[in-house]
Write a protein that holds these residues in place. Structure first.
Motif, PDB file in Angstrom:
ATOM      1  N   PRO A  81       0.799  -1.220   0.000  1.00  0.00           N
ATOM      2  CA  PRO A  81       0.000   0.000   0.000  1.00  0.00           C
ATOM      3  C   PRO A  81       0.834   1.274   0.000  1.00  0.00           C
ATOM      4  O   PRO A  81       0.486   2.245  -0.640  1.00  0.00           O
ATOM      5  N   ASP A  82       1.972   1.260   0.731  1.00  0.00           N
ATOM      6  CA  ASP A  82       2.783   2.466   0.800  1.00  0.00           C
ATOM      7  C   ASP A  82       4.025   2.394  -0.076  1.00  0.00           C
ATOM      8  O   ASP A  82       4.831   3.316  -0.098  1.00  0.00           O
ATOM      9  N   GLY A  83       4.210   1.289  -0.809  1.00  0.00           N
ATOM     10  CA  GLY A  83       5.366   1.138  -1.678  1.00  0.00           C
ATOM     11  C   GLY A  83       6.637   0.893  -0.880  1.00  0.00           C
ATOM     12  O   GLY A  83       6.635   0.867   0.351  1.00  0.00           O
ATOM     13  N   PRO A  84       7.778   0.703  -1.549  1.00  0.00           N
ATOM     14  CA  PRO A  84       9.053   0.528  -0.868  1.00  0.00           C
ATOM     15  C   PRO A  84       9.417   1.759  -0.053  1.00  0.00           C
ATOM     16  O   PRO A  84       8.937   2.866  -0.319  1.00  0.00           O
ATOM     17  N   ALA A  85      10.311   1.556   0.909  1.00  0.00           N
ATOM     18  CA  ALA A  85      10.661   2.648   1.813  1.00  0.00           C
ATOM     19  C   ALA A  85      11.234   3.849   1.075  1.00  0.00           C
ATOM     20  O   ALA A  85      10.999   4.993   1.458  1.00  0.00           O
ATOM     21  N   ASP A  86      12.017   3.600  -0.004  1.00  0.00           N
ATOM     22  CA  ASP A  86      12.616   4.716  -0.727  1.00  0.00           C
ATOM     23  C   ASP A  86      11.744   5.198  -1.879  1.00  0.00           C
ATOM     24  O   ASP A  86      12.145   6.057  -2.660  1.00  0.00           O
ATOM     25  N   GLY A  87      10.543   4.625  -2.014  1.00  0.00           N
ATOM     26  CA  GLY A  87       9.618   5.064  -3.040  1.00  0.00           C
ATOM     27  C   GLY A  87       9.911   4.528  -4.419  1.00  0.00           C
ATOM     28  O   GLY A  87       9.237   4.892  -5.382  1.00  0.00           O
ATOM     29  N   ARG A  88      10.897   3.634  -4.563  1.00  0.00           N
ATOM     30  CA  ARG A  88      11.291   3.151  -5.880  1.00  0.00           C
ATOM     31  C   ARG A  88      11.154   1.629  -5.939  1.00  0.00           C
ATOM     32  O   ARG A  88      11.690   0.913  -5.097  1.00  0.00           O
ATOM     33  N   TYR A  89      10.450   1.160  -6.945  1.00  0.00           N
ATOM     34  CA  TYR A  89      10.346  -0.269  -7.189  1.00  0.00           C
ATOM     35  C   TYR A  89      11.526  -0.740  -8.034  1.00  0.00           C
ATOM     36  O   TYR A  89      12.075   0.019  -8.824  1.00  0.00           O
ATOM     37  N   ALA A  90      11.894  -1.996  -7.878  1.00  0.00           N
ATOM     38  CA  ALA A  90      12.908  -2.573  -8.755  1.00  0.00           C
ATOM     39  C   ALA A  90      12.372  -2.660 -10.174  1.00  0.00           C
ATOM     40  O   ALA A  90      13.079  -2.370 -11.144  1.00  0.00           O
TER      41      ALA A  90
ATOM     42  N   ALA B 253      -5.685  -9.365 -34.498  1.00  0.00           N
ATOM     43  CA  ALA B 253      -4.751  -8.934 -33.460  1.00  0.00           C
ATOM     44  C   ALA B 253      -4.964  -9.733 -32.178  1.00  0.00           C
ATOM     45  O   ALA B 253      -6.090 -10.100 -31.833  1.00  0.00           O
ATOM     46  N   VAL B 254      -3.865  -9.993 -31.469  1.00  0.00           N
ATOM     47  CA  VAL B 254      -3.907 -10.715 -30.194  1.00  0.00           C
ATOM     48  C   VAL B 254      -3.526  -9.751 -29.082  1.00  0.00           C
ATOM     49  O   VAL B 254      -2.456  -9.136 -29.123  1.00  0.00           O
ATOM     50  N   LEU B 255      -4.405  -9.606 -28.095  1.00  0.00           N
ATOM     51  CA  LEU B 255      -4.142  -8.739 -26.945  1.00  0.00           C
ATOM     52  C   LEU B 255      -3.541  -9.596 -25.836  1.00  0.00           C
ATOM     53  O   LEU B 255      -4.251 -10.292 -25.111  1.00  0.00           O
ATOM     54  N   ALA B 256      -2.211  -9.557 -25.714  1.00  0.00           N
ATOM     55  CA  ALA B 256      -1.516 -10.417 -24.754  1.00  0.00           C
ATOM     56  C   ALA B 256      -1.541  -9.840 -23.344  1.00  0.00           C
ATOM     57  O   ALA B 256      -1.618 -10.585 -22.360  1.00  0.00           O
ATOM     58  N   LEU B 257      -1.474  -8.515 -23.219  1.00  0.00           N
ATOM     59  CA  LEU B 257      -1.577  -7.832 -21.929  1.00  0.00           C
ATOM     60  C   LEU B 257      -2.524  -6.648 -22.090  1.00  0.00           C
ATOM     61  O   LEU B 257      -2.460  -5.948 -23.102  1.00  0.00           O
ATOM     62  N   ASP B 258      -3.358  -6.425 -21.084  1.00  0.00           N
ATOM     63  CA  ASP B 258      -4.362  -5.368 -21.182  1.00  0.00           C
ATOM     64  C   ASP B 258      -4.324  -4.497 -19.928  1.00  0.00           C
ATOM     65  O   ASP B 258      -4.829  -4.867 -18.884  1.00  0.00           O
ATOM     66  N   LYS B 259      -3.639  -3.354 -20.031  1.00  0.00           N
ATOM     67  CA  LYS B 259      -3.560  -2.363 -18.951  1.00  0.00           C
ATOM     68  C   LYS B 259      -3.111  -2.995 -17.632  1.00  0.00           C
ATOM     69  O   LYS B 259      -3.744  -2.827 -16.585  1.00  0.00           O
ATOM     70  N   VAL B 260      -1.987  -3.696 -17.684  1.00  0.00           N
ATOM     71  CA  VAL B 260      -1.452  -4.379 -16.512  1.00  0.00           C
ATOM     72  C   VAL B 260      -0.617  -3.407 -15.684  1.00  0.00           C
ATOM     73  O   VAL B 260       0.228  -2.678 -16.222  1.00  0.00           O
ATOM     74  N   GLY B 261      -0.845  -3.413 -14.388  1.00  0.00           N
ATOM     75  CA  GLY B 261      -0.042  -2.623 -13.467  1.00  0.00           C
ATOM     76  C   GLY B 261       0.498  -3.491 -12.352  1.00  0.00           C
ATOM     77  O   GLY B 261      -0.235  -4.278 -11.758  1.00  0.00           O
ATOM     78  N   ALA B 262       1.805  -3.389 -12.083  1.00  0.00           N
ATOM     79  CA  ALA B 262       2.427  -4.172 -11.016  1.00  0.00           C
ATOM     80  C   ALA B 262       3.690  -3.478 -10.557  1.00  0.00           C
ATOM     81  O   ALA B 262       4.399  -2.868 -11.361  1.00  0.00           O
ATOM     82  N   GLY B 263       3.962  -3.575  -9.268  1.00  0.00           N
ATOM     83  CA  GLY B 263       5.195  -3.040  -8.715  1.00  0.00           C
ATOM     84  C   GLY B 263       5.893  -4.109  -7.907  1.00  0.00           C
ATOM     85  O   GLY B 263       5.277  -4.766  -7.077  1.00  0.00           O
ATOM     86  N   ILE B 264       7.177  -4.305  -8.153  1.00  0.00           N
ATOM     87  CA  ILE B 264       7.952  -5.345  -7.486  1.00  0.00           C
ATOM     88  C   ILE B 264       9.065  -4.673  -6.689  1.00  0.00           C
ATOM     89  O   ILE B 264       9.914  -3.965  -7.246  1.00  0.00           O
ATOM     90  N   ALA B 265       9.038  -4.872  -5.383  1.00  0.00           N
ATOM     91  CA  ALA B 265       9.985  -4.202  -4.498  1.00  0.00           C
ATOM     92  C   ALA B 265      11.371  -4.814  -4.612  1.00  0.00           C
ATOM     93  O   ALA B 265      11.518  -6.007  -4.906  1.00  0.00           O
TER      94      ALA B 265
END
Length: 256
Positions: free
Chosen positions: A8-17, A33-45
């Motif tokens: 919820p608050d993200g990594p301590a330094d505000g930056r995801y890997a 056309a093939v839609l392989a990804l559709d508006k995907v959002g993800a953050g990995i610490a």
């Protein structure tokens, strides 16, 4: 609304890997056309081990390829640390992949004419960098290859070849290691050893690992599992167990 995989608050330094923001990937044009990804959002610490999962055709390999800069999204933004990959020209993107990203693949992708030592140090030679002997010795010891450095890939077992691939991924001290079904070609006991090495890379070497897998047992070695279905990121589990992952996967297969 926060993206899957982000605290919820993200990594301590505000930056995801690694961070994907509204990433869409479409192959082809028009009605075919093939839609392989559709508006995907993800953050990995940073310093975490993440599994990316989903039924066949869910978009998990496309997710990994876009996140690793192997493929460019049709729309959206992919960031490696502070760097927007979409803003880079192809030559600079290639340089970044060589120095800031490590790769481990199911098929090992070792060069048969090179020794174990030469395969491990290949990314450094391609980047025109010197080998840090201390770091090299450290990772060779971690993957237990010290007595095999002069051998060629054909003289190694599948598990030993994957250990070489992991050492090669680590040698540049990358920001992120991307692994695509790294245990898919291995027997269960060897797969367990390889997953232990990837876990060790996170816990002891402070790496960030993103792994595509279909195996609930493999996902149980990670800190979080992200689930894709039909190009959408639909669920996430923190500290996943094999049973919980299997339940989610069964539900996704039923829905598909």
């Amino acid at each position: 609304m926060r993206s899957w995989g982000q605290q919820p608050d993200g990594p301590a330094d505000g930056r995801y890997a690694v961070q994907l923001t509204d990433v869409t990937k479409r192959y082809g044009d028009g009605p075919s056309a093939v839609l392989a990804l559709d508006k995907v959002g993800a953050g990995i610490a940073p310093g975490t081990f993440t599994a990316v999962m989903g039924p066949s055709g869910s978009g998990k390999s496309t997710f990994l390829h876009c996140a690793a800069g192997l493929d460019r999204p049709t729309l959206g933004v992919v960031r490696l640390g502070a760097q927007d990959l979409s803003a880079l020209k192809e030559r600079r993107l290639t340089e970044l992949r060589r120095t800031h990203i490590g790769f481990v693949f199911q098929a090992f992708n070792l060069l048969p004419s090179l020794t174990v030592e030469q395969n491990i140090t290949l990314p450094l030679r391609l980047a025109g960098r010197q080998v840090d002997e201390g770091w090299f010795d450290h990772i060779v010891k971690a993957v237990d290859l010290g007595d095999r450095l002069a051998r060629f890939p054909a003289q190694l077992s599948g598990g030993q070849q994957q250990r070489v691939a992991i050492a090669r991924a680590l040698v540049t001290r990358p920001e992120v290691i991307f692994a695509d079904e790294p245990t898919g070609a291995l027997d269960p006991e060897t797969a367990r050893d390889i997953l232990g090495l990837l876990r060790q890379a996170v816990t002891d070497l402070h790496q960030t690992v993103v792994m595509v897998t279909h195996d609930p047992v493999a996902a149980a070695h990670t800190d979080q599992a992200l689930f894709l279905s039909a190009g959408h990121l639909v669920d996430a589990l923190a500290e996943p167990s094999a049973d919980r992952v299997a339940d989610v996967m069964a539900g996704l297969r039923r829905a598909a």
